[in-house]
Design a protein around this motif. Structure first.
Motif, mmCIF file in Angstrom:
data_model
loop_
_atom_site.group_PDB
_atom_site.id
_atom_site.type_symbol
_atom_site.label_atom_id
_atom_site.label_comp_id
_atom_site.label_asym_id
_atom_site.label_seq_id
_atom_site.Cartn_x
_atom_site.Cartn_y
_atom_site.Cartn_z
ATOM 1 N N UNK A 11 4.326 -23.278 34.512
ATOM 2 C CA UNK A 11 3.819 -22.152 35.415
ATOM 3 C C UNK A 11 2.968 -20.807 34.057
ATOM 4 N N UNK A 12 2.333 -20.809 35.121
ATOM 5 C CA UNK A 12 1.426 -19.556 33.699
ATOM 6 C C UNK A 12 1.707 -18.189 34.413
ATOM 7 N N UNK A 13 1.420 -17.028 33.363
ATOM 8 C CA UNK A 13 1.285 -15.729 33.659
ATOM 9 C C UNK A 13 -0.209 -15.651 33.806
ATOM 10 N N UNK A 14 -0.205 -14.195 35.094
ATOM 11 C CA UNK A 14 -1.999 -13.590 34.404
ATOM 12 C C UNK A 14 -1.933 -12.592 34.208
ATOM 13 N N UNK A 15 -1.853 -11.135 33.542
ATOM 14 C CA UNK A 15 -2.150 -9.863 33.408
ATOM 15 C C UNK A 15 -2.884 -9.638 33.197
ATOM 16 N N UNK A 16 -2.764 -8.636 34.154
ATOM 17 C CA UNK A 16 -4.473 -7.762 35.061
ATOM 18 C C UNK A 16 -4.043 -6.096 35.014
ATOM 19 N N UNK A 17 -4.853 -5.534 34.486
ATOM 20 C CA UNK A 17 -4.707 -4.368 33.742
ATOM 21 C C UNK A 17 -5.728 -3.056 34.595
ATOM 22 N N UNK A 28 0.631 -21.544 39.413
ATOM 23 C CA UNK A 28 0.227 -22.988 38.815
ATOM 24 C C UNK A 28 -0.773 -23.641 39.016
ATOM 25 N N UNK A 29 -1.183 -24.915 38.523
ATOM 26 C CA UNK A 29 -1.933 -26.408 38.215
ATOM 27 C C UNK A 29 -1.606 -27.473 39.233
ATOM 28 N N UNK A 37 -1.186 -19.507 43.242
ATOM 29 C CA UNK A 37 -0.770 -18.665 42.970
ATOM 30 C C UNK A 37 0.300 -18.382 43.965
ATOM 31 N N UNK A 38 2.179 -18.138 42.942
ATOM 32 C CA UNK A 38 2.748 -18.219 43.271
ATOM 33 C C UNK A 38 3.730 -17.086 43.896
ATOM 34 N N UNK A 39 3.322 -16.124 42.904
ATOM 35 C CA UNK A 39 4.228 -15.186 43.078
ATOM 36 C C UNK A 39 3.401 -13.935 42.092
ATOM 37 N N UNK A 40 3.224 -12.313 42.835
ATOM 38 C CA UNK A 40 2.771 -11.250 41.835
ATOM 39 C C UNK A 40 3.682 -10.710 42.109
ATOM 40 N N UNK A 60 8.048 -22.736 42.161
ATOM 41 C CA UNK A 60 6.785 -24.092 41.638
ATOM 42 C C UNK A 60 7.782 -24.981 42.298
ATOM 43 N N UNK A 61 9.284 -24.961 41.823
ATOM 44 C CA UNK A 61 9.812 -25.857 42.313
ATOM 45 C C UNK A 61 9.336 -26.544 44.275
#
Length: 69
Positions: A11-17, A28-29, A37-40, A60-61
Motif C-alpha cells: 500500500x502506498x500513499x500519495x500526498x497532494x497539496x 497499489x501496484x 487507486x484504492x481510496x482518496x 487492497x485485499x
C-alpha cells in the motif's frame, strides 16, 4: 509538489497539496504494471484517520484476492 510513501504490505500513499486542502490517495501496484487507486480523502488532521486507512487496506485485499484468482 506531490509526495509518496510506502505504507506497508504493498500500500502506498500519495500526498497532494491544493487550494482546497491536503488530499491523500492510497494506491497499489499490481501485476502488469498497473496502478490501482484504492481510496482518496481530504486530510483534516495531523494523523491519517484509522477509518480511511481501513478502507484502503480492505480494498487492497480485494485487489490482491482478484489478482490471485
Amino acid at each position: 509538489m506531490p509526495h509518496t510513501r510506502a505504507m506497508g504490505d504493498g500500500l502506498f500513499e500519495l500526498r497532494l497539496k491544493a487550494a482546497e486542502g491536503i488530499a491523500r490517495v492510497f494506491y497499489c501496484t499490481v501485476v502488469g504494471r498497473r496502478i490501482v487507486m484504492l481510496h482518496q480523502f481530504i486530510k483534516k488532521s495531523e494523523k491519517i484517520p484509522r477509518k480511511e486507512l481501513a478502507i484502503a487496506r480492505k480494498r487492497l485485499k480485494e485487489v490482491n484476492d482478484a489478482e490471485q484468482s
